[in-house]
Design a protein around this motif. Structure first.
Motif, PDB file in Angstrom:
ATOM      1  N   LEU A 162      16.505  31.348 -44.816  1.00 25.03           N
ATOM      2  CA  LEU A 162      17.312  32.055 -43.808  1.00 25.03           C
ATOM      3  C   LEU A 162      18.764  32.026 -44.274  1.00 25.03           C
ATOM      4  N   PRO A 163      19.460  33.173 -44.207  1.00 25.17           N
ATOM      5  CA  PRO A 163      20.791  33.309 -44.828  1.00 25.17           C
ATOM      6  C   PRO A 163      21.908  32.651 -44.019  1.00 25.17           C
ATOM      7  N   ASP A 164      21.789  31.334 -43.806  1.00 23.74           N
ATOM      8  CA  ASP A 164      22.821  30.626 -43.035  1.00 23.74           C
ATOM      9  C   ASP A 164      22.963  29.207 -43.587  1.00 23.74           C
ATOM     10  N   VAL A 198       9.401  46.411 -42.434  1.00 24.16           N
ATOM     11  CA  VAL A 198       8.357  46.566 -41.399  1.00 24.16           C
ATOM     12  C   VAL A 198       7.818  45.174 -41.028  1.00 24.16           C
ATOM     13  N   GLY A 199       7.620  44.334 -42.027  1.00 23.46           N
ATOM     14  CA  GLY A 199       7.137  42.972 -41.761  1.00 23.46           C
ATOM     15  C   GLY A 199       8.199  42.121 -41.103  1.00 23.46           C
ATOM     16  N   VAL A 200       9.436  42.245 -41.598  1.00 23.97           N
ATOM     17  CA  VAL A 200      10.515  41.395 -41.058  1.00 23.97           C
ATOM     18  C   VAL A 200      10.855  41.792 -39.625  1.00 23.97           C
ATOM     19  N   ILE A 201      10.775  43.087 -39.329  1.00 14.51           N
ATOM     20  CA  ILE A 201      11.012  43.529 -37.933  1.00 14.51           C
ATOM     21  C   ILE A 201       9.923  42.945 -37.042  1.00 14.51           C
ATOM     22  N   GLY A 202       8.672  43.011 -37.487  1.00 16.29           N
ATOM     23  CA  GLY A 202       7.581  42.418 -36.687  1.00 16.29           C
ATOM     24  C   GLY A 202       7.838  40.936 -36.473  1.00 16.29           C
ATOM     25  N   TRP A 203       8.133  40.226 -37.565  1.00 13.12           N
ATOM     26  CA  TRP A 203       8.311  38.759 -37.465  1.00 13.12           C
ATOM     27  C   TRP A 203       9.561  38.388 -36.665  1.00 13.12           C
ATOM     28  N   LEU A 204      10.726  38.925 -37.041  1.00 10.51           N
ATOM     29  CA  LEU A 204      11.980  38.463 -36.422  1.00 10.51           C
ATOM     30  C   LEU A 204      12.350  39.254 -35.167  1.00 10.51           C
ATOM     31  N   GLN A 242      12.720  38.575 -49.260  1.00 15.06           N
ATOM     32  CA  GLN A 242      13.948  37.777 -49.086  1.00 15.06           C
ATOM     33  C   GLN A 242      15.148  38.678 -48.793  1.00 15.06           C
ATOM     34  N   GLU A 243      15.242  39.797 -49.518  1.00 17.19           N
ATOM     35  CA  GLU A 243      16.385  40.711 -49.314  1.00 17.19           C
ATOM     36  C   GLU A 243      16.365  41.275 -47.885  1.00 17.19           C
ATOM     37  N   SER A 244      15.140  41.533 -47.384  1.00 16.40           N
ATOM     38  CA  SER A 244      15.026  42.058 -46.013  1.00 16.40           C
ATOM     39  C   SER A 244      15.419  41.004 -44.981  1.00 16.40           C
ATOM     40  N   VAL A 245      14.974  39.767 -45.195  1.00  9.56           N
ATOM     41  CA  VAL A 245      15.342  38.672 -44.270  1.00  9.56           C
ATOM     42  C   VAL A 245      16.859  38.512 -44.245  1.00  9.56           C
ATOM     43  N   ASN A 262      20.027  49.767 -34.505  1.00  4.33           N
ATOM     44  CA  ASN A 262      21.034  50.566 -35.200  1.00  4.33           C
ATOM     45  C   ASN A 262      21.191  50.163 -36.661  1.00  4.33           C
ATOM     46  N   TYR A 263      20.206  49.393 -37.151  1.00  7.67           N
ATOM     47  CA  TYR A 263      20.223  49.021 -38.576  1.00  7.67           C
ATOM     48  C   TYR A 263      19.112  49.808 -39.292  1.00  7.67           C
ATOM     49  N   PRO A 264      19.342  50.192 -40.554  1.00 14.42           N
ATOM     50  CA  PRO A 264      18.347  51.017 -41.264  1.00 14.42           C
ATOM     51  C   PRO A 264      17.180  50.200 -41.801  1.00 14.42           C
ATOM     52  N   THR A 265      16.024  50.847 -41.909  1.00 16.50           N
ATOM     53  CA  THR A 265      14.847  50.188 -42.509  1.00 16.50           C
ATOM     54  C   THR A 265      14.759  50.682 -43.958  1.00 16.50           C
ATOM     55  N   LEU A 266      15.333  49.927 -44.871  1.00 23.73           N
ATOM     56  CA  LEU A 266      15.542  50.377 -46.256  1.00 23.73           C
ATOM     57  C   LEU A 266      14.337  50.156 -47.169  1.00 23.73           C
ATOM     58  N   THR A 267      13.512  49.122 -46.875  1.00 20.03           N
ATOM     59  CA  THR A 267      12.334  48.892 -47.731  1.00 20.03           C
ATOM     60  C   THR A 267      11.125  48.612 -46.821  1.00 20.03           C
TER      61      THR A 267
END
Ligand code: 3HC
Length: 307
Positions: free
Chosen positions: A240-242, A118-124, A181-184, A109-114
């Motif tokens: 990672l944003p934490d 595609v890479g971050v969805i595959g990885w994470l 980085q923005e996608s992660v 339910n989150y948008p794929t903005l850039t």
């Protein structure tokens, strides 16, 4: 021996319960619920990435993404077929999804903005799916466990293609590195939410563990995913944003910050960024495909009559 004892012995011996075996109604209902929602997740999950097939930057990337999205459709079909072995009706399951009476994974339910998404969805996202699905190869229900074995083989291709795409972008321009980085930053916390609520708030985990449908709890698999992702992020060169993410030598795991469970439950309950769009797209595709189902049914009936 009575049927209930036979069922309990099968599960306790780590053997597989098969469609023709006796099983408690609750076991059957939990499996239909989980397998159906797993299947719905695969089918809905085609939408976020499908959005980038026509926009992929090269024929190679387009072919890889096309193959991945087609795999997800196949995963959905295996899982609907596994649900049907429990007496579920595929048409009914789809209607429940469209009517909002069955769920699919919050992550979609989150948008794929850039394109980096595609890479971050595959990885994470596919990486989290692997953490969650590998143990399901040992789930107590035979058809579900067997479906997972093939799904997991394809998921590892999904995860590797995503990570390789990001490695390529990270060795590219400053702008490409910033896109990654923005996608992660956008996908890290929703990926942790894929594993479900904390064990203490999980209404199904205890019973699912007893029936060996689940082999690990939500928090155990989430922790496994965090521990797997930290070195991969370092290798990639992303943060990672934490700020609370730190190795805890005593625990032998990474400590990490508090997940926003308000956001999680909002998305699960339909108020995420893309819920309405995802379900509407699924409804329209189902309606547009009605003629294919009718034609296939008419053809099968004609063949039966001719036999
Ligand atoms: N999104 C939506 N709903 C969720 C959720 C999530 N991330 N996590 C939990 N929920 C729901 C549960 O379905 C349950 O609601 P229900 O009783 O109405 O079904 C409620 O929140 C409480 O959660 P529980 O922990 O008690 O529920 P479960 O024991 O079912 O655990 C689960 C949730 C870990 C997702 C488990 O169902 C599971 O392992 N399912 C199989 C794997 C799966 O469905 N993965 C989804 C992603 S598919 C995918 O990743 C495709 C890949 O190609 C990218």
């Amino acid at each position: 021996m009575d049927l209930e004892r036979e069922f309990e012995q099968t599960v306790a011996a780590d053997h597989r319960v098969e469609p023709r075996d006796w099983m408690p109604d609750g076991y059957r209902a939990t499996l239909v619920r989980q397998i159906a929602q797993h299947a719905h997740s695969e089918i809905i999950g085609m939408q976020p990435e499908g959005n980038w097939i026509s926009r992929a930057p090269s024929l190679r990337r387009k072919a890889i993404l096309l193959a991945k999205v087609q795999d997800e459709a196949g995963h959905g079909l295996y899982l609907y077929a596994a649900a049907e072995t429990l007496g579920a009706d595929r048409e009914e399951l789809t209607e429940k999804l469209i009517a909002g009476r069955q769920k699919y994974s919050s992550i979609f339910n989150y948008p794929t903005l850039t394109y980096a998404d595609v890479g971050v969805i595959g990885w994470l996202v596919d990486g989290a799916a692997i953490c969650n699905q590998v143990p399901l190869c040992r789930t107590s229900y035979g058809p579900y466990a067997r479906a997972m074995i093939r799904v997991c083989k394809e998921e590892s291709f999904h995860q590797r293609q995503g990570y390789e795409l990001l490695m390529t972008m990270m060795s590219g321009t400053e702008q490409q590195r910033a896109l990654v980085q923005e996608s992660v930053d956008r996908w890290w916390w929703p990926s942790l939410m894929m594993f479900g609520p904390p064990d203490a708030e999980s209404s199904n985990t205890e019973q699912s563990m007893l029936w060996r449908i689940k082999r690990h709890t939500n928090d155990e698999l989430r922790q496994r995913f965090v521990d797997m992702s930290v070195p991969q992020a370092a290798k990639l060169g992303v943060t990672l944003p934490d700020p609370h993410l730190v190795w805890n030598a005593e625990r032998g795991h990474h400590d990490f910050g508090e997940i926003d469970w308000t956001e999680f439950w909002q998305v699960v309950k339909g108020a995420g960024p893309c819920n309405a769009q995802r379900v509407e797209h699924r409804r329209k595709a189902h309606e547009d495909g009605a003629w294919v189902r009718e034609a296939a049914t008419a053809y099968a009936r004609k063949k039966e009559q001719a036999a």
